[in-house]
Design a protein around this motif. Structure first.
Motif, mmCIF file in Angstrom:
data_model
loop_
_atom_site.group_PDB
_atom_site.id
_atom_site.type_symbol
_atom_site.label_atom_id
_atom_site.label_comp_id
_atom_site.label_asym_id
_atom_site.label_seq_id
_atom_site.Cartn_x
_atom_site.Cartn_y
_atom_site.Cartn_z
ATOM 1 N N ILE A 47 0.816 -1.213 0.000
ATOM 2 C CA ILE A 47 0.000 0.000 0.000
ATOM 3 C C ILE A 47 0.853 1.269 0.000
ATOM 4 C CG2 ILE A 47 -0.280 0.185 2.518
ATOM 5 C CD1 ILE A 47 -3.258 0.946 1.886
ATOM 6 N N CYS A 48 1.983 1.247 0.682
ATOM 7 C CA CYS A 48 2.870 2.418 0.655
ATOM 8 C C CYS A 48 3.420 2.634 -0.747
ATOM 9 C CB CYS A 48 4.017 2.240 1.649
ATOM 10 S SG CYS A 48 3.586 2.653 3.360
ATOM 11 N N ARG A 49 3.772 1.530 -1.408
ATOM 12 C CA ARG A 49 4.313 1.645 -2.758
ATOM 13 C C ARG A 49 3.276 2.213 -3.720
ATOM 14 N NH1 ARG A 49 9.151 2.607 -4.729
ATOM 15 N NH2 ARG A 49 9.488 1.716 -6.801
ATOM 16 N N ALA A 50 2.066 1.713 -3.619
ATOM 17 C CA ALA A 50 1.000 2.189 -4.500
ATOM 18 C C ALA A 50 0.681 3.659 -4.235
ATOM 19 C CB ALA A 50 -0.244 1.332 -4.315
ATOM 20 N N ALA A 51 0.666 4.044 -2.959
ATOM 21 C CA ALA A 51 0.381 5.440 -2.614
ATOM 22 C C ALA A 51 1.504 6.349 -3.096
ATOM 23 C CB ALA A 51 0.199 5.574 -1.103
ATOM 24 N N TYR A 52 2.736 5.919 -2.918
ATOM 25 C CA TYR A 52 3.891 6.703 -3.367
ATOM 26 C C TYR A 52 3.839 6.935 -4.876
ATOM 27 C CZ TYR A 52 8.762 7.828 -4.449
ATOM 28 O OH TYR A 52 9.902 8.425 -4.924
ATOM 29 N N THR A 79 3.586 6.628 6.657
ATOM 30 C CA THR A 79 2.348 5.956 6.274
ATOM 31 C C THR A 79 2.043 6.300 4.812
ATOM 32 O OG1 THR A 79 0.958 7.834 6.901
ATOM 33 C CG2 THR A 79 1.470 6.214 8.627
ATOM 34 N N PRO A 80 1.084 5.605 4.186
ATOM 35 C CA PRO A 80 0.700 5.964 2.812
ATOM 36 C C PRO A 80 0.310 7.436 2.681
ATOM 37 C CG PRO A 80 -0.207 3.822 3.368
ATOM 38 C CD PRO A 80 0.398 4.366 4.631
ATOM 39 N N LEU A 81 -0.381 7.972 3.695
ATOM 40 C CA LEU A 81 -0.783 9.379 3.649
ATOM 41 C C LEU A 81 0.441 10.292 3.638
ATOM 42 C CD1 LEU A 81 -3.220 11.317 3.715
ATOM 43 C CD2 LEU A 81 -2.996 11.359 6.211
ATOM 44 N N MET A 82 1.450 9.930 4.387
ATOM 45 C CA MET A 82 2.674 10.739 4.412
ATOM 46 C C MET A 82 3.402 10.681 3.077
ATOM 47 S SD MET A 82 3.991 9.693 8.209
ATOM 48 C CE MET A 82 2.858 9.816 9.601
ATOM 49 N N TRP A 83 3.374 9.507 2.437
ATOM 50 C CA TRP A 83 4.025 9.402 1.133
ATOM 51 C C TRP A 83 3.294 10.240 0.087
ATOM 52 C CZ3 TRP A 83 8.738 8.424 0.955
ATOM 53 C CH2 TRP A 83 9.343 7.439 1.732
ATOM 54 N N SER A 84 1.977 10.285 0.161
ATOM 55 C CA SER A 84 1.243 11.113 -0.800
ATOM 56 C C SER A 84 1.501 12.590 -0.533
ATOM 57 C CB SER A 84 -0.260 10.809 -0.741
ATOM 58 O OG SER A 84 -0.821 11.183 0.504
ATOM 59 N N ALA A 85 1.666 12.952 0.746
ATOM 60 C CA ALA A 85 2.011 14.335 1.093
ATOM 61 C C ALA A 85 3.426 14.646 0.621
ATOM 62 C CB ALA A 85 1.891 14.541 2.601
ATOM 63 N N ARG A 87 4.868 13.485 -1.918
ATOM 64 C CA ARG A 87 4.834 13.671 -3.371
ATOM 65 C C ARG A 87 3.928 14.822 -3.801
ATOM 66 N NH1 ARG A 87 6.935 9.139 -6.195
ATOM 67 N NH2 ARG A 87 6.631 10.421 -8.036
ATOM 68 N N ASN A 88 3.294 15.486 -2.845
ATOM 69 C CA ASN A 88 2.348 16.568 -3.135
ATOM 70 C C ASN A 88 1.228 16.101 -4.054
ATOM 71 O OD1 ASN A 88 1.376 19.178 -2.756
ATOM 72 N ND2 ASN A 88 2.394 19.981 -4.570
ATOM 73 N N ASN A 89 0.758 14.895 -3.818
ATOM 74 C CA ASN A 89 -0.322 14.326 -4.618
ATOM 75 C C ASN A 89 -1.638 14.553 -3.876
ATOM 76 O OD1 ASN A 89 -2.137 12.652 -6.023
ATOM 77 N ND2 ASN A 89 -0.470 11.304 -6.663
ATOM 78 N N VAL A 90 -2.307 15.636 -4.217
ATOM 79 C CA VAL A 90 -3.506 16.032 -3.476
ATOM 80 C C VAL A 90 -4.637 15.028 -3.651
ATOM 81 C CG1 VAL A 90 -5.145 17.886 -3.050
ATOM 82 C CG2 VAL A 90 -2.840 18.436 -3.791
ATOM 83 N N LYS A 91 -4.835 14.546 -4.868
ATOM 84 C CA LYS A 91 -5.935 13.608 -5.094
ATOM 85 C C LYS A 91 -5.732 12.317 -4.311
ATOM 86 C CE LYS A 91 -7.795 15.151 -9.525
ATOM 87 N NZ LYS A 91 -8.118 14.773 -10.921
ATOM 88 N N ASP A 115 3.206 17.884 8.516
ATOM 89 C CA ASP A 115 4.614 18.209 8.732
ATOM 90 C C ASP A 115 5.467 17.755 7.547
ATOM 91 O OD1 ASP A 115 3.995 19.198 11.280
ATOM 92 O OD2 ASP A 115 4.276 17.231 12.210
ATOM 93 N N VAL A 116 5.182 16.550 7.053
ATOM 94 C CA VAL A 116 5.919 16.025 5.904
ATOM 95 C C VAL A 116 5.698 16.923 4.693
ATOM 96 C CG1 VAL A 116 6.098 14.108 4.269
ATOM 97 C CG2 VAL A 116 5.895 13.636 6.717
ATOM 98 N N ALA A 117 4.451 17.339 4.488
ATOM 99 C CA ALA A 117 4.136 18.213 3.355
ATOM 100 C C ALA A 117 4.904 19.527 3.451
ATOM 101 C CB ALA A 117 2.632 18.478 3.300
ATOM 102 N N ILE A 118 5.001 20.076 4.652
ATOM 103 C CA ILE A 118 5.705 21.350 4.835
ATOM 104 C C ILE A 118 7.192 21.191 4.547
ATOM 105 C CG2 ILE A 118 6.406 23.069 6.552
ATOM 106 C CD1 ILE A 118 3.632 22.731 7.833
ATOM 107 N N THR A 119 7.813 20.130 5.045
ATOM 108 C CA THR A 119 9.249 19.946 4.805
ATOM 109 C C THR A 119 9.548 19.712 3.338
ATOM 110 O OG1 THR A 119 9.149 17.545 5.227
ATOM 111 C CG2 THR A 119 9.600 18.990 7.112
ATOM 112 N N ARG A 120 8.544 19.282 2.572
ATOM 113 C CA ARG A 120 8.726 19.037 1.141
ATOM 114 C C ARG A 120 8.209 20.184 0.275
ATOM 115 N NH1 ARG A 120 11.783 15.556 -1.518
ATOM 116 N NH2 ARG A 120 10.172 15.338 -3.098
#
Length: 288
Positions: A47-52, A79-85, A87-91, A115-120
Motif C-alpha cells: 500500500i505504501c508503494r502504490a500510494a507513493y 504511512t501511505p498518507l505521508m508518502w502522498s504528502a 509527493r504533493n499528490n492532493v488527489k 509536517d511532511v508536506a511542509i518539509t517538502r
C-alpha cells in the motif's frame, strides 16, 4: 533480501508499478498475509508503494484485500498518507483521507502528514490537510528537517491564512536574496577555527567556515597570521583585504573562489509530483 520473498517481492512490486490489478489481486488472494507484509527488507509494502506512485485504483484494490491504510514503511516509518504528502499528490491524499487514513498519525521522527508536506514544500497538499483540522507547528520546528532551504515562515503564514499560491518560487526568494547578500560580503575563512576542527573538517571533506572580514577582530585578521593565510590560500582565497598591496583587486574575489557548484539550488521536484503522476495533480485553486 532476507525475508524469504525476494523474487516474489520483485514480482509484486512490478505488478503494482505497471498497474496489473488482476495480477496483484491474484497474488493477494493466494496469500493474504502478503497484503501487509514488508517488502525489500521493510523499505516499503504494497500500500505504501502504490500510494507513493499515485495509483489510487491500486490502493483501493489493496484496501479491498484488507490492506492497512495506516501501515508504515521505510526508515522514517511513513504511512501511505505521508508518502502522498511527500509527493504533493492532493488527489491521493484526499482519497486516503476519505478511506479513513489517520491524519494525526506520526512517523519515527514525530512528523504527521502535514509536517511532511511542509518539509517538502508541498503547499497544495498542506493546504488540504490544514483544512482537515491539522495545524502547522512553529517555523523553528521545521528548520533542521528541511531537505532544501526555503522561507518556512512565509509558507506557514500563507497556510494559516489558507491563501492561494500559484508559484513555489515565492518560498525561495528571501533565501536567494539572503544568500546573494552573504556572498557579496568580503568573506574569508575564519582564522579562529582551531587546528583540531581544521583537521576534522578536512578529513570529512567539509566546507571551511566563512565569515565576513568585518566580523573578525583587527589583530586576528587572516592576513596577519600564518594559519589565517595558509587556510585562505589552500582554498583559493586571497587573505588580504581589497586594496592591500598584496591584493590589488578593488572588489573581493571570494565569490569567484568559492565552489559555486556546492551552492544548493532548490530541488525543482520538491513540493511537486513527478512527471508520471501529473494526472493526479490538483490545482490549488480547486481546493475548497
Amino acid at each position: 533480501m532476507g525475508n524469504g520473498h525476494s523474487a516474489q517481492d520483485e514480482y509484486l512490486l512490478e505488478a503494482i508499478l505497471t498497474n496489473q490489478e488482476a495480477e496483484v489481486s491474484n497474488i493477494l488472494t493466494k496469500d493474504s498475509t502478503r497484503v501487509n507484509a514488508p517488502l525489500l527488507n521493510g523499505m516499503t509494502n504494497p500500500i505504501c508503494r502504490a500510494a507513493y506512485l499515485g495509483k489510487r485504483n491500486m490502493v483501493a484494490l489493496i484496501l479491498k484485500h484488507q490492506g492497512d491504510i495506516n501501515l508504515k514503511c521505510g526508515g522514517k516509518g511513513n504511512t501511505p498518507l505521508m508518502w502522498s504528502a511527500w509527493r504533493n499528490n492532493v488527489k491521493m491524499t484526499q482519497f486516503l483521507v476519505s478511506q479513513g487514513a489517520d491524519i494525526e498519525a506520526t512517523n519515527n521522527e514525530g512528523l504527521n502528514a502535514l509536517d511532511v508536506a511542509i518539509t517538502r514544500v508541498s503547499y497544495a497538499t498542506a493546504l488540504f490537510l490544514k483544512k482537515q483540522g491539522l495545524s502547522p507547528k512553529p517555523a523553528e520546528f521545521y528548520e533542521e528537517k528541511l531537505q532544501v532551504k526555503f522561507d518556512v515562515e512565509l509558507f506557514i503564514e500563507k497556510l494559516e491564512n489558507e491563501e492561494q499560491v500559484h508559484s513555489f518560487n515565492i518560498f525561495y526568494k528571501r533565501i536567494e536574496r539572503e544568500e546573494q547578500e552573504w556572498l557579496s560580503k568580503d568573506l574569508v575563512i575564519d582564522p579562529r577555527e582551531t587546528w583540531k576542527k581544521w583537521l576534522t573538517r578536512n578529513m570529512n571533506f567539509e566546507e571551511p567556515p566563512m565569515v565576513p572580514r568585518e566580523d573578525i577582530p583587527e589583530d586576528n585578521q587572516p592576513h596577519t597570521t600564518f594559519y589565517g593565510k595558509m587556510t585562505c590560500y589552500l582554498n583559493g582565497i586571497n587573505p588580504y583585504p581589497p586594496g592591500h598591496k598584496n591584493n590589488p583587486a578593488k572588489t573581493n574575489d571570494t565569490v569567484d573562489a568559492l565552489d559555486k557548484s556546492k551552492v544548493k539550488e532548490p530541488d525543482q521536484e520538491l513540493g511537486r509530483n513527478r512527471e508520471e503522476n501529473k494526472e493526479d495533480d490538483l490545482a490549488i485553486e480547486d481546493i475548497k
